[in-house]
Design a protein around this motif. Structure first.
Motif, mmCIF file in Angstrom:
data_model
loop_
_atom_site.group_PDB
_atom_site.id
_atom_site.type_symbol
_atom_site.label_atom_id
_atom_site.label_comp_id
_atom_site.label_asym_id
_atom_site.label_seq_id
_atom_site.Cartn_x
_atom_site.Cartn_y
_atom_site.Cartn_z
ATOM 1 N N CYS A 110 0.920 -1.390 0.001
ATOM 2 C CA CYS A 110 -0.032 0.062 0.021
ATOM 3 C C CYS A 110 0.911 1.109 -0.013
ATOM 4 N N ALA A 111 1.990 1.193 0.790
ATOM 5 C CA ALA A 111 2.791 2.353 0.883
ATOM 6 C C ALA A 111 3.395 2.768 -0.480
ATOM 7 N N ASP A 112 3.936 1.492 -1.201
ATOM 8 C CA ASP A 112 4.432 1.589 -2.562
ATOM 9 C C ASP A 112 3.472 2.505 -3.303
ATOM 10 N N ILE A 113 1.973 1.854 -3.457
ATOM 11 C CA ILE A 113 1.072 2.547 -4.127
ATOM 12 C C ILE A 113 0.814 4.135 -3.802
ATOM 13 N N ILE A 114 0.842 4.214 -2.617
ATOM 14 C CA ILE A 114 0.426 5.759 -1.960
ATOM 15 C C ILE A 114 1.669 6.423 -2.689
ATOM 16 N N ALA A 115 3.060 5.965 -2.600
ATOM 17 C CA ALA A 115 4.006 6.898 -3.090
ATOM 18 C C ALA A 115 3.872 7.199 -4.559
ATOM 19 N N ARG A 116 3.334 6.370 -5.312
ATOM 20 C CA ARG A 116 3.048 6.670 -6.657
ATOM 21 C C ARG A 116 1.856 7.307 -7.045
ATOM 22 N N ASP A 117 0.616 6.951 -6.261
ATOM 23 C CA ASP A 117 -0.682 7.660 -6.362
ATOM 24 C C ASP A 117 -1.228 8.058 -4.943
ATOM 25 N N PRO A 118 -1.006 9.143 -4.299
ATOM 26 C CA PRO A 118 -1.301 9.325 -3.056
ATOM 27 C C PRO A 118 -2.701 9.450 -2.947
ATOM 28 N N LYS A 119 -3.706 9.488 -3.887
ATOM 29 C CA LYS A 119 -5.071 9.578 -3.588
ATOM 30 C C LYS A 119 -5.566 8.322 -3.516
ATOM 31 N N VAL A 120 -5.081 7.135 -3.820
ATOM 32 C CA VAL A 120 -5.657 5.895 -3.646
ATOM 33 C C VAL A 120 -6.489 5.629 -2.231
ATOM 34 N N VAL A 121 -7.669 5.361 -2.469
ATOM 35 C CA VAL A 121 -8.453 5.085 -1.438
ATOM 36 C C VAL A 121 -8.376 3.774 -0.959
ATOM 37 N N HIS A 122 -7.989 3.712 0.493
ATOM 38 C CA HIS A 122 -7.783 2.481 1.157
ATOM 39 C C HIS A 122 -8.275 2.526 2.664
ATOM 40 N N TYR A 123 -8.243 1.546 3.162
ATOM 41 C CA TYR A 123 -8.768 1.290 4.352
ATOM 42 C C TYR A 123 -8.013 0.187 5.236
ATOM 43 N N ARG A 124 -7.669 0.666 6.350
ATOM 44 C CA ARG A 124 -6.705 -0.255 7.200
ATOM 45 C C ARG A 124 -7.648 -1.412 7.828
ATOM 46 N N LEU A 125 -7.277 -2.725 7.944
ATOM 47 C CA LEU A 125 -8.227 -3.855 8.562
ATOM 48 C C LEU A 125 -7.515 -4.088 9.714
ATOM 49 N N ALA A 126 -8.489 -4.759 10.737
ATOM 50 C CA ALA A 126 -7.861 -5.105 12.145
ATOM 51 C C ALA A 126 -6.756 -5.948 12.082
ATOM 52 N N ASP A 127 -6.596 -6.901 11.080
ATOM 53 C CA ASP A 127 -5.203 -7.616 10.830
ATOM 54 C C ASP A 127 -4.101 -6.914 10.453
#
Ligand code: EPU
Length: 352
Positions: free
Chosen positions: A258-275
């Protein structure tokens, strides 16, 4: 036992894809299942169970004997200290059942209002919306074994529920060797609806409705009404535009990916899961690859929600997307999301 031949399936799948069942039989009761399995000609034939047809892509005529499940009935079966146990026949329309439970005063299914399909199909993909999944309200189901005719009951653990997943989506060699795909016909499903009901909140679209209505403690009926409004605004009505709901699952990635994708595309919609893993919005990934509103033949990407593929045919005189067009479009989307983000999107409906 009436077995019909060359039955058009266009009205029996929510994508409205033109295809035929070589043979089709209506199953209105448990007795019909037994009669069919004991039939000298049809008993041993390969079979395909069809519910509301809301989660399938037909890529051609269906050769196995199609069992069209039309088992009806809704009732309160038990009241415990904590819950109402409510049962519905597999052929009941899901949304009508949800509305009926609320009318009887049993809350708990309201976040899953307006999901297309039947009650019997709902456990197969563990339907879910706005923070509630079927497994959260599931008590048990009765099903008939299509080889032996035996009727058996499964609880939630035995159904192997996962995100848009269950034992009914896997063959015997899948899902820890206990897959029931093609093996079981779901007859009835029971739900446990809590007496101490609380609204399930926390979704941005629902939060917006609460603000709009200056309401901090919505009733189950309000939640139901809002979910219907939200879905009607962003999802196509299958009665008007053929579709099978979300066409891909939302993928889960590691925090590093996810960090890798955010670095390329900061707007990526993501949700952190409990695990600790991270869920990405597949609709956003597809949208940002430019697919929203695009088409292959008469198969298209819905213009208000890129996660939904639609049939742009008029539905008259065979004017319809073919299952092949839908799958060509789906593969092109998978390729472009993979090339841009390194993520393989998984198809959600069952491809027949
Ligand atoms: N988004 C875009 N562009 C798009 C589509 C979505 O940027 O074209 C963004 C949205 O702005 C939002 C995010 O992606 O920030 C998520 O979109 P949305 O809230 O519409 O939900 P979703 O993750 O796309 C899932 C379920 C739906 C369910 C909703 C609400 C899956 C595969 N889909 O969609 O379920 O109704 O959440 O809970 O999990 C279905 O399974 O058929 C279905 C419709």
């Amino acid at each position: 036992m009436l077995v019909e031949k060359n039955v058009p399936l266009q009205a029996f799948n929510t994508f409205h894809i033109v295809a035929k069942a070589h043979r089709l039989v209506h199953i209105a009761s448990e007795l019909d299942v037994h009669e069919l399995l004991q039939h000298p000609a049809w008993g041993a034939e390969p079979k395909f169970v069809l519910g509301g047809g809301s989660n399938i892509v037909l890529t051609g005529d269906v050769k196995p004997l199609v069992l069209k499940v039309e088992i009806m009935g809704r009732r309160l079966v038990q009241e415990t200290a904590k819950a109402f146990i409510v049962e519905a026949g597999a052929g009941e329309n899901w949304h009508d059942f949800v509305a009926w439970t609320l009318a009887q005063g049993y809350a708990g299914l309201e976040n899953m209002a307006l999901i297309p399909g039947t009650v019997g199909a709902s456990p197969v993909q563990n339907v879910g919306a706005y923070g509630v999944e079927l497994q959260d309200r599931f008590e048990a189901l009765d099903a008939a074994d299509l080889q032996t005719g035996q009727v058996f009951t499964l609880d939630a653990a035995q159904c192997g529920f996962g995100y848009r997943d269950s034992v009914f989506k896997h063959g015997a060699s899948g899902h820890q060797g206990v897959g029931l795909k093609g093996r079981a016909l779901i007859l009835r499903v029971r739900f446990s609806l809590p007496k101490l009901w609380k609204p399930v909140l926390g979704y941005a679209d629902i939060d917006k409705k609460m603000l709009e209505h200056s309401c901090t403690h919505p009733t189950a009926q309000q939640m139901f009404d809002w979910v219907c409004e939200i879905r009607r605004a962003k999802l196509p009505d299958p009665a008007v535009i053929g579709n099978a709901g979300s066409f891909f699952k939302n993928p889960t990635v590691t925090p590093e990916q996810c960090a890798d994708i955010i670095a390329r595309d900061p707007k990526v919609v993501h949700y952190r899961l409990a695990d600790g893993s991270v869920k990405l919005a597949a609709g956003w990934l597809i949208d940002s690859c430019g697919w929203r509103g695009k088409s292959v033949g008469l198969a298209g990407v819905y213009d208000k929600q890129a996660l939904v593929l639609v049939n742009r045919g008029s539905g008259h005189d065979g004017d319809s997307a073919s299952g092949g067009e839908v799958m060509t479009l789906a593969r092109a989307i998978q390729t472009s999301v993979y090339e841009r983000f390194g993520i393989r999107l998984e198809i959600e409906p069952v491809v027949v």
